[in-house]
Design a protein around this motif. Sequence first.
Motif, mmCIF file in Angstrom:
data_model
loop_
_atom_site.group_PDB
_atom_site.id
_atom_site.type_symbol
_atom_site.label_atom_id
_atom_site.label_comp_id
_atom_site.label_asym_id
_atom_site.label_seq_id
_atom_site.Cartn_x
_atom_site.Cartn_y
_atom_site.Cartn_z
ATOM 1 N N UNK A 33 23.994 56.402 -4.462
ATOM 2 C CA UNK A 33 22.858 56.098 -5.336
ATOM 3 C C UNK A 33 22.491 57.346 -6.117
ATOM 4 N N UNK A 34 22.319 57.194 -7.403
ATOM 5 C CA UNK A 34 21.771 58.269 -8.223
ATOM 6 C C UNK A 34 20.571 57.718 -8.984
ATOM 7 N N UNK A 35 19.685 58.599 -9.362
ATOM 8 C CA UNK A 35 18.419 58.153 -9.939
ATOM 9 C C UNK A 35 18.045 59.016 -11.130
ATOM 10 N N UNK A 36 17.262 58.433 -11.983
ATOM 11 C CA UNK A 36 16.716 59.149 -13.133
ATOM 12 C C UNK A 36 15.343 58.557 -13.413
ATOM 13 N N UNK A 37 14.418 59.420 -13.775
ATOM 14 C CA UNK A 37 13.062 58.939 -13.999
ATOM 15 C C UNK A 37 12.570 59.369 -15.370
ATOM 16 N N UNK A 38 11.917 58.434 -16.040
ATOM 17 C CA UNK A 38 11.279 58.717 -17.324
ATOM 18 C C UNK A 38 9.893 58.096 -17.300
ATOM 19 N N UNK A 39 8.890 58.939 -17.207
ATOM 20 C CA UNK A 39 7.504 58.484 -17.102
ATOM 21 C C UNK A 39 7.356 57.603 -15.861
ATOM 22 N N UNK A 40 6.865 56.376 -16.031
ATOM 23 C CA UNK A 40 6.647 55.496 -14.888
ATOM 24 C C UNK A 40 7.856 54.606 -14.598
#
Length: 494
Positions: A33-40
Amino acid sequence: MKSPSLLERAKDGDAAAIAALLSSSLKAQGIAVRADRESYCLSLWFTGNNTVPPQGPMVAYARRAIDRIQPPTIGILNLYGEQTGFAQPAWHEEVALLSLPSADAEAVSLPLDTPTAAPPQGEPLNPSGLPELEPAPVAIARAYEELGLALGEPLAHVEAVYFKRRAELLRKGDRAAIEPLKWAFTTLKTYLEQPQTDEVATSDLAMADIATVSRSGSVKRSRPSTPLGPAQPNAPDDTDILAFDNRYSNGLIFPALLLAGMVMNALPIVNALLWGIKIWIHEFGHATVAWLAGRRAIPLPIGWTSVDPRRSLFVYLGILVLLGLLYWAGRREQKRWPMGLAIALAIVQFVMTWLLPADTFDMLLSFGGVGGEIYLSALLMVSFYFPLPNYFRWDFYRFPAVLGAAFCFWGQVWLWQQVPRGKAAIPFGSLWGEADHGDMNQLINVHGWTPGDIIGTYSAIAHLCLLGIFAVYGYTLFRQHREFFIALGRQWLP
């Protein structure tokens, strides 16, 4: 100062920490699993080593994980499933977390659910490798609400209401409204048919909704989204005769329509009454060549097609716009074959309009009449299995279209079977009685064809189209009855 733990960072909304927790839980399943976040908005990619992680279990697992972690500043999940070595994800689903219930401290401290223990001997294995997921109570309540039923109604009542409302919508032609009903019925059927070990508490039914957010910002109830690939439903809908995955329509009605077209050709009175169908497809064969070559053409059901031999930018751009609309509609509804068809026809249109010599165009125009009766009819027949964008209502019109196409197709197949044997003649002349000005006359007198060339070409096209029809039919049968054919092969093959 003591650095925060991985779980604390995840609870604060740290994308890397959330990905690390999920990866450690799914490592035994061969899923990273890889993740990326942009704001909410948090995006999670589930990458399988040897196969694409299953969409339904992964989406449910991600929801449950976020429910336990409870990051307060994440409102939307973008979930992707992919396989190592492939550039594009196989599926995508967007989920909005409107107001997840608070998790107690004990639940948060527990590790995320993973199938670490092997099931007892004799129990069926879950092919996805993930724990079996029962429908969430909120989904059950929503499904009852969608059908207009009180909570707890038995399956028999659910089925009666579903089929009644679906029949009403079919009569009105509102097929888009059937999809929510189908989702509700499938959800309740799965829920009510499985053994119930625990009663659903009223407090569970009051859980906050998890909803799917459309790109426009509107909120809809969450259900599995369509994979980014050809439409191949896991559960064929045999209750809707117009559905493209109905096994009775695909396996029985299609060959019945082909057989009916053959019988219609064998009956002289029917052949005479419906001769206009063959004429019109013949003229459309001429017209499609002209349109793809950027010429104005008007096919008339009186055995005549008016064609302007000059190129027309208006016709070229008009056809190109129509192909663009077909591509756009296919992309909007995630149907790949209309997109591929639009691209292929746009390339053919460019070549025929700007690169094709005038004498070759004239030859194809003469060839396209009888040729169109063969290949256009065959294309209409195999398109029975390919859904077009919804506003075409191809799910309904494909039945009469296939019948008419089969009537025309079998007439030409029979003709070009008889001509080489001397039992029928090459159709020289025109419908208007001009013995020296027909399509076959043009091919011989103007373009240098021989009678042998005509017989060989049209016979070969008829046989190739016939082979293509049977191939598509056979592939569809195998795809929808794969287990049966595999078991049959194992039984009879060494």
